[in-house]
Design a protein around this motif. Structure first.
Motif, PDB file in Angstrom:
ATOM      1  N   ALA A  20       0.830  -1.207   0.000  1.00  0.00           N
ATOM      2  CA  ALA A  20       0.000   0.000   0.000  1.00  0.00           C
ATOM      3  C   ALA A  20       0.863   1.256   0.000  1.00  0.00           C
ATOM      4  CB  ALA A  20      -0.924  -0.004   1.214  1.00  0.00           C
ATOM      5  N   ARG A  21       1.943   1.249   0.774  1.00  0.00           N
ATOM      6  CA  ARG A  21       2.864   2.406   0.780  1.00  0.00           C
ATOM      7  C   ARG A  21       3.486   2.615  -0.589  1.00  0.00           C
ATOM      8  NH1 ARG A  21       6.678   1.770   6.132  1.00  0.00           N
ATOM      9  NH2 ARG A  21       5.046   1.741   7.709  1.00  0.00           N
ATOM     10  N   ASN A  43       2.314   1.660  -3.504  1.00  0.00           N
ATOM     11  CA  ASN A  43       1.297   2.130  -4.453  1.00  0.00           C
ATOM     12  C   ASN A  43       0.940   3.594  -4.239  1.00  0.00           C
ATOM     13  OD1 ASN A  43       1.045  -0.155  -6.038  1.00  0.00           O
ATOM     14  ND2 ASN A  43      -0.431  -1.090  -4.653  1.00  0.00           N
ATOM     15  N   ARG A  44       0.936   4.049  -2.988  1.00  0.00           N
ATOM     16  CA  ARG A  44       0.694   5.484  -2.744  1.00  0.00           C
ATOM     17  C   ARG A  44       1.844   6.323  -3.306  1.00  0.00           C
ATOM     18  NH1 ARG A  44      -1.521   3.602   2.192  1.00  0.00           N
ATOM     19  NH2 ARG A  44       0.436   3.900   3.295  1.00  0.00           N
ATOM     20  N   LYS A  45       3.055   5.803  -3.226  1.00  0.00           N
ATOM     21  CA  LYS A  45       4.218   6.530  -3.755  1.00  0.00           C
ATOM     22  C   LYS A  45       4.202   6.560  -5.289  1.00  0.00           C
ATOM     23  CE  LYS A  45       8.438   8.249  -3.089  1.00  0.00           C
ATOM     24  NZ  LYS A  45       8.785   9.359  -2.233  1.00  0.00           N
ATOM     25  N   ALA A  80       1.446   6.283  -7.244  1.00  0.00           N
ATOM     26  CA  ALA A  80       0.184   6.796  -7.791  1.00  0.00           C
ATOM     27  C   ALA A  80       0.324   8.105  -8.572  1.00  0.00           C
ATOM     28  CB  ALA A  80      -0.841   6.947  -6.681  1.00  0.00           C
ATOM     29  N   PRO A  81       1.109   9.100  -8.116  1.00  0.00           N
ATOM     30  CA  PRO A  81       1.222  10.339  -8.910  1.00  0.00           C
ATOM     31  C   PRO A  81       1.814  10.127 -10.305  1.00  0.00           C
ATOM     32  CG  PRO A  81       2.016  10.704  -6.686  1.00  0.00           C
ATOM     33  CD  PRO A  81       1.775   9.242  -6.823  1.00  0.00           C
ATOM     34  N   TRP A 131       1.100   7.535 -12.155  1.00  0.00           N
ATOM     35  CA  TRP A 131       0.181   6.603 -12.807  1.00  0.00           C
ATOM     36  C   TRP A 131       0.783   5.215 -12.938  1.00  0.00           C
ATOM     37  CZ3 TRP A 131      -4.885   7.590 -13.991  1.00  0.00           C
ATOM     38  CH2 TRP A 131      -5.287   8.906 -13.863  1.00  0.00           C
ATOM     39  N   ALA A 191       1.475   1.340 -10.597  1.00  0.00           N
ATOM     40  CA  ALA A 191       1.010   0.549  -9.456  1.00  0.00           C
ATOM     41  C   ALA A 191       1.790  -0.757  -9.399  1.00  0.00           C
ATOM     42  CB  ALA A 191      -0.475   0.260  -9.572  1.00  0.00           C
ATOM     43  N   VAL A 237      10.000   4.278   1.135  1.00  0.00           N
ATOM     44  CA  VAL A 237       8.797   4.058   1.942  1.00  0.00           C
ATOM     45  C   VAL A 237       9.029   3.046   3.061  1.00  0.00           C
ATOM     46  CG1 VAL A 237       7.244   4.666   0.062  1.00  0.00           C
ATOM     47  CG2 VAL A 237       7.893   2.286   0.375  1.00  0.00           C
TER      48      VAL A 237
END
Length: 121
Positions: A57-58, A60-62, A64-65, A67, A69, A112
């Motif tokens: 999850a960390r 993927n949050r990193k 995400a900007p 685009w 995953a 992360v």
């Protein structure tokens, strides 16, 4: 005459605070530095557990900007040999960006996952 009892490395020391204030200050500084060194030593030894799900999850949050995953490939998938267990997908092009990724190393590379954190399955 007021006395102060100080514990330095589990030894009790009696200090006369009125006649020798500089000794009191020095003893107080030793107590503070001893506590700080013990705290630093404890944090260096202790590893904080992080689950694989939290790490993904960390990551993927990193990502995400940009685009992107991190995806997990199933064991029975026909693409397991081509991409490995974990791979990064570019969501704009719907194409694999990186293959054969170790999430622990990749998380450390992205920043992360901290050095004091340990990934548990």
């Amino acid at each position: 005459m007021p006395l102060l009892l100080s514990a330095i490395d589990t030894d009790l020391v009696a200090i006369d605070t009125q006649s020798r204030p500089h000794v009191f200050t020095a003893a107080l500084m030793r107590v503070i530095s001893a506590r700080r060194s013990r705290e630093v030593h404890m944090t260096a030894e202790k590893q904080v557990p992080v689950t694989m799900r939290a790490l993904i999850a960390r990551i993927n949050r990193k990502l995400a900007p940009d685009w992107k995953a991190l995806r997990h490939c199933r064991k029975d998938s026909r693409w397991l040999d081509a991409y490995g267990e974990y791979f990064v997908v570019d969501l704009r092009r719907n194409q694999a960006d990186r293959a054969f990724i170790d999430p622990v190393e990749y998380g450390a590379e992205l920043g992360v996952l901290q050095p004091f954190e340990e990934v548990r399955v």
